[in-house]
Design an enzyme around this catalytic site. Structure first.
Site, short mmCIF file in Angstrom:
data_model
loop_
_atom_site.label_atom_id
_atom_site.label_comp_id
_atom_site.label_asym_id
_atom_site.label_seq_id
_atom_site.Cartn_x
_atom_site.Cartn_y
_atom_site.Cartn_z
N LYS A 29 -10.50 -18.93 29.65
CA LYS A 29 -9.21 -19.17 30.84
C LYS A 29 -10.02 -18.45 31.94
CE LYS A 29 -6.27 -17.15 27.03
NZ LYS A 29 -5.79 -15.99 28.60
N THR A 30 -9.96 -17.13 31.85
CA THR A 30 -9.52 -16.02 32.64
C THR A 30 -10.98 -16.06 33.10
OG1 THR A 30 -9.24 -14.29 30.46
CG2 THR A 30 -9.88 -13.55 32.56
N ASP A 213 -0.84 -17.15 34.26
CA ASP A 213 -1.60 -17.00 32.56
C ASP A 213 -0.91 -17.14 31.41
OD1 ASP A 213 -3.99 -16.96 30.24
OD2 ASP A 213 -4.07 -14.42 31.24
N GLU A 214 -1.27 -17.71 29.80
CA GLU A 214 -0.39 -18.06 28.89
C GLU A 214 0.60 -18.37 29.29
OE1 GLU A 214 -2.07 -17.33 26.16
OE2 GLU A 214 -3.92 -15.59 26.17
N GLN A 244 -2.03 -21.86 20.39
CA GLN A 244 -1.80 -20.61 20.83
C GLN A 244 -0.55 -20.47 20.98
OE1 GLN A 244 -5.64 -18.24 21.02
NE2 GLN A 244 -6.15 -20.23 22.32
N ARG A 592 -10.58 -16.37 15.89
CA ARG A 592 -11.34 -15.55 16.57
C ARG A 592 -12.95 -14.53 16.27
NH1 ARG A 592 -8.51 -15.35 20.53
NH2 ARG A 592 -8.38 -17.26 19.45
#
Length: 659
Positions: A29-30, A213-214, A244, A592
């Site tokens: 995503k970044t 973002d987020e 998330q 993770r």
């Protein structure tokens, strides 16, 4: 857009309306956000100065800026805004301070300042924890963008009515101090934008395209601020993952993703489902687990990586046995796989679970870094230096004055300070200005007057130097001239302790290096936005952290410990029947892991002097059985593995004893 997959390329290229990118864990995503910034600029759709990228941590903002810098060299990125919500709010208030009823150089109150102020407003004899409870209620009202008057109207219980009354008095005090708190950095800009259509239009012209973002972590006020800045046109890309969303306890609302579709009927939704991080087996487990939650936009993560190792599920006797097994396995990984310590993470539901793990790792001389220790900005010597900077920048900051006058302690007691506050209120002066008045000082004891006179003399000298010294040098001069460094030396029992605490002050000065013409007030405000996570450098060490703290990180090997009912999911969630966020927390932990994952639980625990029987987490039953390797599934292989780990552990202990 070289190297982007079709969905990523579509998300970058679409600029004709509001866009929601549902980005699964490890889906890049970044990269999508940074590539889209570059695309907007290079195609001439927007100049960099009209683009705003907003995220939740300074670390994420810094990483984003670095990536954009590689895509847009030289002047192409000039004027680009990449920051957190709170930093954007600070920038807004620094520009629009007069509209918000603030004067230049306003202060930002941290949680300690808030607590001190609220304690002062509570009736005498209040319970010790009353101030923190009241602070949380006031913060909740602000995060819902309520004014004190609105909070009073909506109060439905005596406690809420009391909180609304405290909120009103608290805001009056903040105004008197020319200060805001962190919640105000969102609430005040939102209040101004919603009340003034012209101001909102001006800021939409300033920031013509937004990337958020987020987005699933936004609270009510942050979502409304986004909507005000985006306006009806909806020139934005929101990136988020409802799977998330794990911060409901601090106001995050994943339903804001659904609100986007209601507020912007022409919203386009693109899913990023290709995961670049995890083995296929780990993704199967994550998908199966999270499928038990309801979804407006279901996703199915997939990967081109192979299956990888089975997910190990360990049943342990108790927390100590669990910690020993984890430490032994890590020691074995180091030898057998030549793993770097930094490739390994141990995740847990609560920070209290770290104690037996630390002991077991120390026993085997395994270096580790525990995330969540005392935050850098919470260290006493750092807060003392910042208090001096704040009162230098804003003489009306009474909270900073009260901390600075005691750093180090001078001949000014609590009674004298209370008398000074009374005189200052009568004269309509802030405390630091009242301390400069010889007329008022004569009404105090000679000893207190002398202490205050010394204090104001230091302030005057530092203010003179602030105009010509670089900010970093000002910090170093400050800790010397105020006597803070000498007091530290006197307090510390040994040289190592003194050097460690002095090092914190040196680091503080380093964070101010490079300031170009910015006054100490602005720099102090910027520094106050930093978090512990941004400045912690763990090095090559095993990472110990909570599941909440692990979000956004990745490791080759991940151990999730304490996977028991009552712990994960937490007992409060079990009592309330609200398992969805706990399941998302487990999902975050699982994703993770890049190559290998261990899940462990204990059969029993000692609490309050009693032995309690524990049950494995119900989430384990939601994982695909074929991808798990449980204790006892292959007795011969398990026995050989135990022997290998035992040999490794005994060898490490023998080496330690030999030294």
């Amino acid at each position: 857009m070289t190297g982007l997959n079709p969905q990523q390329r579509e998300a970058v290229a679409y600029c004709d309306g509001p866009l929601l990118v549902l980005a699964g864990a490890g889906s890049g995503k970044t990269r999508v956000i940074t590539e889209k910034i570059a695309h907007l600029v290079k195609t001439g759709r927007q100049a960099a100065r009209h683009i705003g990228a907003i995220t939740f941590t300074n670390k994420a903002a810094r990483e984003m800026r670095e990536r954009v810098g590689k895509l847009l060299p030289g002047e192409q990125a000039e004027g680009l805004t990449v920051c957190t919500f709170h930093a954007l709010g600070l920038k807004f208030l620094q520009i629009e301070h007069a509209r918000a009823g603030l004067r230049r150089g306003f202060s930002i109150f941290d949680s300690d300042d808030q607590l001190a102020l609220i304690k002062d407003l509570l009736p005498s004899g209040s319970r010790p924890d009353a101030a923190e409870a009241m602070r949380q209620l006031v913060s909740r009202a602000k995060n819902e963008a309520l004014s004190p008057e609105q909070a009073a109207e909506l109060a439905s219980s005596p406690r809420e009515r009391e909180a609304a009354a405290i909120y009103a008095k608290y805001q009056q005090r903040l105004a008197a101090f020319n200060a805001v708190d962190f919640d105000d950095l969102i609430r005040l800009p939102l209040m101004l934008l919603e009340a003034d259509a012209g101001l909102a239009a001006a800021w939409r012209e300033r920031l013509r395209y937004l990337l958020v973002d987020e987005c699933q972590d936004t609270n009510g006020a942050q979502y409304r601020l986004l909507r005000q800045l985006a306006g009806p046109r909806g020139a934005f890309t929101c990136v988020g993952d409802d799977d998330q969303s794990i911060y409901a306890w601090r106001g995050a609302n994943p339903e804001n993703l659904d609100l986007l579709a209601k507020d912007y009927p022409n919203l386009r939704v693109i899913k990023l489902e290709q995961n670049y991080r995890c083995s296929a087996r780990i993704l199967r487990a994550a998908n199966r687990l999270i499928a038990n939650n309801p979804h407006a936009h279901p996703k199915q993560l997939w990967s081109t990586h192979g299956d990888g190792a089975p997910i190990r599920v360990w049943e342990c006797r108790n927390g100590e046995h669990e910690a020993e097994r984890v430490a032994a396995e890590i020691s074995y990984l180091k030898q057998s796989d030549k793993a770097a310590w930094g490739d390994i993470a141990i995740l847990f539901r609560g920070n209290h679970q770290s104690r037996p793990l630390e002991k077991a790792l120390q026993m085997l001389r395994i270096p580790y870094h525990l995330t969540g220790g005392t935050a850098f900005l919470d260290r006493g010597e750092v807060k003392d230096a910042l208090a001096w900077l704040r009162v230098l920048a804003n003489p009306e900051d009474d909270a900073a004055f009260l901390r600075a006058i005691a750093a180090p302690k001078r001949e000014v007691g609590a009674a004298s300070l209370a008398k000074l506050a009374e005189l200052a209120q009568q004269a309509g002066l802030p405390l630091s200005r009242a301390a400069e008045s010889m007329t008022l000082l004569k009404q105090l004891t000679p000893r207190a007057a002398a202490g205050l006179n010394e204090f104001t003399g230091i302030l005057r000298r530092l203010r003179e130097e602030a105009g010509r010294l670089p900010p970093g040098e000002l910090v170093r001069r400050l800790v010397e001239q105020t006597g803070q460094l000498a007091a530290l030396r006197a307090q510390c029992r040994d040289e190592a302790s003194f050097q460690r605490r002095r090092g914190n002050l040196d680091e503080l000065a380093e964070w101010f290096e490079g300031g170009k013409g910015a006054g100490p007030g602005e720099l102090a405000a910027q520094l106050a936005l930093l978090t512990h996570a941004d400045r912690s450098e763990p090095g090559n060490a095993v990472r110990l952290m909570s599941l909440h703290a692990s979000k956004g990180l990745e490791f080759r090997y991940v151990f999730i410990v304490g996977v028991e009912d009552g712990n994960l999911p937490h007992e409060a969630a079990l009592e309330e029947g609200s398992l969805e966020e706990e399941r998302r927390l487990m999902y975050v932990g699982i994703t993770r892991a890049k190559e290998a994952l261990w899940l462990s639980y204990s059969r029993e625990a000692r609490r309050w002097g009693e032995t309690l029987r524990l049950q494995p987490s119900r989430f384990l039953a939601e994982l695909p059985a074929g991808d798990l390797h449980r204790d006892g599934a292959d007795p011969e292989r398990d026995a050989e593995a135990r022997r290998e780990r035992t040999r490794t552990r005994l060898g490490a202990i023998a080496a330690m004893l030999a030294d």
